[in-house]
Design a protein around this motif. Structure first.
Motif, PDB file in Angstrom:
ATOM      1  N   ARG A  26       0.842  -1.192   0.000  1.00 56.54           N
ATOM      2  CA  ARG A  26       0.000   0.000   0.000  1.00 56.54           C
ATOM      3  C   ARG A  26       0.880   1.246   0.000  1.00 56.54           C
ATOM      4  O   ARG A  26       1.983   1.240   0.519  1.00 56.54           O
ATOM      5  N   TRP A  27       0.373   2.357  -0.557  1.00 60.94           N
ATOM      6  CA  TRP A  27       1.184   3.544  -0.817  1.00 60.94           C
ATOM      7  C   TRP A  27       0.829   4.786   0.018  1.00 60.94           C
ATOM      8  O   TRP A  27       1.263   5.885  -0.314  1.00 60.94           O
ATOM      9  N   LYS A  40       3.586  13.375  -2.422  1.00 62.29           N
ATOM     10  CA  LYS A  40       3.213  13.575  -3.816  1.00 62.29           C
ATOM     11  C   LYS A  40       4.423  13.373  -4.724  1.00 62.29           C
ATOM     12  O   LYS A  40       4.340  12.702  -5.759  1.00 62.29           O
ATOM     13  N   ARG A  41       5.568  13.928  -4.325  1.00 65.33           N
ATOM     14  CA  ARG A  41       6.776  13.799  -5.133  1.00 65.33           C
ATOM     15  C   ARG A  41       7.245  12.349  -5.200  1.00 65.33           C
ATOM     16  O   ARG A  41       7.616  11.855  -6.274  1.00 65.33           O
ATOM     17  N   GLN A  42       7.266  11.667  -4.067  1.00 66.54           N
ATOM     18  CA  GLN A  42       7.699  10.269  -4.034  1.00 66.54           C
ATOM     19  C   GLN A  42       6.809   9.395  -4.904  1.00 66.54           C
ATOM     20  O   GLN A  42       7.287   8.501  -5.611  1.00 66.54           O
ATOM     21  N   ASN A 101       6.037   6.222 -10.601  1.00 65.90           N
ATOM     22  CA  ASN A 101       5.211   5.955 -11.787  1.00 65.90           C
ATOM     23  C   ASN A 101       4.170   4.863 -11.514  1.00 65.90           C
ATOM     24  O   ASN A 101       4.202   3.788 -12.128  1.00 65.90           O
ATOM     25  N   PRO A 102       3.232   5.112 -10.603  1.00 65.94           N
ATOM     26  CA  PRO A 102       2.271   4.076 -10.207  1.00 65.94           C
ATOM     27  C   PRO A 102       1.357   3.588 -11.328  1.00 65.94           C
ATOM     28  O   PRO A 102       0.842   2.477 -11.262  1.00 65.94           O
ATOM     29  N   LYS A 137      -4.050  10.506  -4.448  1.00 69.91           N
ATOM     30  CA  LYS A 137      -4.993  10.871  -5.502  1.00 69.91           C
ATOM     31  C   LYS A 137      -4.610  12.190  -6.196  1.00 69.91           C
ATOM     32  O   LYS A 137      -5.090  12.468  -7.301  1.00 69.91           O
ATOM     33  N   GLN A 138      -3.767  12.979  -5.569  1.00 69.28           N
ATOM     34  CA  GLN A 138      -3.301  14.202  -6.222  1.00 69.28           C
ATOM     35  C   GLN A 138      -2.365  13.873  -7.387  1.00 69.28           C
ATOM     36  O   GLN A 138      -2.184  14.692  -8.291  1.00 69.28           O
TER      37      GLN A 138
END
Length: 302
Positions: A175-176, A181-183, A188-189, A234-235
């Motif tokens: 899970r992420w 946001k940067r990570q 590249n999910p 989600k961003q």
């Protein structure tokens, strides 16, 4: 490394590239298991095969050509499907030092990974879906040395390190939510979840991959469900890119030589690195996007 015995399961484009590099580097013995015959589609990515080989067993025609790359490496080929059944596979895994399975379905990879863990054998998986590619590794507890660059340049030294890997079934539950946001962008999910969605599609369709554009809506639904379950920021990515899914729905079942070359080359490099225990191997899921030529390593449940 020079005395190592490596088992490679399935002889498609990725395995062809990996085998070439492993054999040229020099190992003790290579064992190849493949039950398929050469088809016309294999000729584009399998340079061990020729036009006149179509219809013949892959391992029968590839053996001599692999041996010619490096006569010092012993090559054993096996073509009976019963070798991948439980008892035969147990015995086969026990007899080697490392296992590499290419272009296989998710359930098969998880099963073979569990057998490798039971016998304490490092496990690699690699393959391509059209323009996408992946490498997964489970090296159990892996000790290695690496250059200690914190020391003055005129006094090079090595340092020791250790990494504990997760089995594939645990890695796939990653899970992420803790990532910034940067990570998340850097990992590249979208590409990773497209690969996970293709495995799930295979599972739901008796091992078959999508082949036409009408398959795209189902693949998109699967990918978005997996994306939601992974708690990706989600961003960065709130829904899977439709163009990526549509491309996968028509190309995932095909092999592209440049992608096979990248994945097979990296797979071989990492296997040799792991055997030599020098420098850090992949930890633990590498994905490649052939549309951009970029790759990313995702640390999944490690």
């Amino acid at each position: 490394m020079r005395n190592a015995t490596i088992l490679v399961v399935r002889l498609r484009g990725t395995a062809t590239e990996a085998i070439k590099n492993i054999v040229l580097a020099g190992i003790g013995k290579l064992v190849i298991v493949d039950t398929d015959e050469v088809s016309e589609t294999d000729l584009g990515t399998g340079f061990f095969f020729r036009d006149e080989d179509v219809g013949k067993k892959k391992v029968d025609v590839a053996k001599a050509r692999i041996e010619s790359l490096n006569p010092l490496v012993s090559v054993q080929t096996m073509k009976h499907h019963t070798l991948l059944e439980r008892e035969s596979l147990d015995a086969l895994v026990m007899s080697v030092d490392l296992v590499c399975v290419t272009d296989w379905d998710r359930e098969g990879l998880v099963r073979i990974n569990e057998i490798c863990r039971r016998f304490g054998k490092p496990f690699y998986a690699g393959g391509t879906f059209g323009l996408l590619g992946y490498i997964f590794c489970d090296l159990l507890k892996h000790d290695y040395i690496f250059p200690d660059r914190s020391t003055p340049s005129d006094a090079p030294r090595n340092a020791k390190a250790s990494a504990v890997y997760s089995p594939m079934h645990m890695a796939l539950r990653h899970r992420w939510p803790a990532l910034t946001k940067r990570q998340t962008k850097e990992l590249n999910p979208a590409v990773l979840h497209a690969i996970l969605a293709l495995w799930e599609y295979q599972h739901l369709h008796d091992g078959n991959l999508p082949e036409t554009l009408p398959d795209a809506p189902e693949l998109l639904s699967i990918a978005n469900s997996l994306l939601e379950a992974s708690d990706v920021n989600k961003q960065v990515l709130d829904t899977m890119p439709r163009d990526l899914i549509e491309t996968m729905s028509t190309s995932a079942s095909h092999e592209f030589s440049p992608v096979c070359a990248v994945i097979g080359g990296m797979l071989a490099q990492d296997i040799l690195k792991a055997l030599a225990a020098r420098e850090a191997p992949i930890a633990n899921f590498f994905v490649f996007d052939g549309t951009t030529g970029s790759g990313t390593v995702c640390r999944m449940n490690m």
